[in-house]
Design a protein around this motif. Structure first.
Motif, PDB file in Angstrom:
ATOM      1  N   ARG A 155       0.678  -1.397   0.009  1.00 34.06           N
ATOM      2  CA  ARG A 155      -0.294   0.020  -0.498  1.00 34.06           C
ATOM      3  C   ARG A 155       0.654   1.624   0.487  1.00 34.06           C
ATOM      4  NH1 ARG A 155      -5.573  -0.766   0.239  1.00 34.06           N
ATOM      5  NH2 ARG A 155      -5.771  -3.105   0.445  1.00 34.06           N
ATOM      6  N   THR A 189       2.174   6.207   1.196  1.00 31.62           N
ATOM      7  CA  THR A 189       0.895   5.704   0.566  1.00 31.62           C
ATOM      8  C   THR A 189       1.101   5.670  -1.069  1.00 31.62           C
ATOM      9  OG1 THR A 189      -0.734   7.236   0.308  1.00 31.62           O
ATOM     10  CG2 THR A 189       0.054   5.952   2.078  1.00 31.62           C
ATOM     11  N   ARG A 190       0.774   4.834  -2.221  1.00 29.87           N
ATOM     12  CA  ARG A 190       0.466   4.752  -3.267  1.00 29.87           C
ATOM     13  C   ARG A 190       0.165   6.202  -3.722  1.00 29.87           C
ATOM     14  NH1 ARG A 190       2.269   0.345  -6.329  1.00 29.87           N
ATOM     15  NH2 ARG A 190       3.159  -1.024  -4.775  1.00 29.87           N
ATOM     16  N   ASP A 191      -1.476   6.409  -2.984  1.00 30.67           N
ATOM     17  CA  ASP A 191      -1.849   7.572  -3.566  1.00 30.67           C
ATOM     18  C   ASP A 191      -1.213   8.806  -3.174  1.00 30.67           C
ATOM     19  OD1 ASP A 191      -3.068   7.494  -0.976  1.00 30.67           O
ATOM     20  OD2 ASP A 191      -5.172   6.581  -1.709  1.00 30.67           O
ATOM     21  N   ASP A 200       3.871   3.849  -1.620  1.00 33.42           N
ATOM     22  CA  ASP A 200       4.882   4.663  -2.700  1.00 33.42           C
ATOM     23  C   ASP A 200       5.532   3.518  -2.892  1.00 33.42           C
ATOM     24  OD1 ASP A 200       6.272   5.592  -4.308  1.00 33.42           O
ATOM     25  OD2 ASP A 200       4.872   7.249  -4.162  1.00 33.42           O
TER      26      ASP A 200
END
Length: 138
Positions: free
Chosen positions: A67, A98-100, A69
């Motif tokens: 989850r 985070t990936r977002d 980055d």
């Protein structure tokens, strides 16, 4: 069964964190005993007991680290390791993204059991409401 010294327990836990921070997954895997367990308390999708280096490294860790980055280093700042015999308690803060793109800074405590120079059991504690909101809400 041979008694584990406090110094050995502290050294094994410190070695685990050094390997984790260096991204040396082979060394992290080698830290675990064949029947090691990792227990994450709470009701997160990754909560439960994970068994063996394979279950921990290939089942549990990807649910968390997946989850995050992969372009931003995940850093564990270990504040202290308090050991007594075969048990050691570590307190650390994990810094990641985070990936977002959200910042993830979370405080942890873990109870580590060391047997035969390897991690035999880990019970991890964290703010699961924060983790659910930041890591598992998307």
């Amino acid at each position: 069964m041979q008694e584990v010294s406090t110094e050995v327990s502290r050294a094994v836990v410190a070695g685990f964190f050094r390997a984790l921070r260096a991204g040396d997954l082979d060394a992290v895997r080698a830290t675990f005993a064949p029947d090691a367990t990792w227990t994450l308390r709470g009701e997160l999708p990754a909560s439960g007991m994970w068994t063996g280096p394979g279950g921990i490294m290939d089942g549990f860790f990807p649910q968390i680290f997946g989850r995050l980055d992969p372009e931003v280093p995940v850093v564990q700042d270990v504040h202290r390791i308090i050991a007594d015999g075969e048990y050691a308690v570590a307190e650390w803060t994990t810094h990641a993204r985070t990936r977002d793109g959200r910042c993830y800074d979370s405080d942890y405590a873990g109870v580590f059991r060391v047997v035969g120079g390897h991690l035999a059991g880990v019970t991890e504690y964290l703010d699961t409401a924060y983790a659910k909101r930041v890591l598992f809400s998307s």
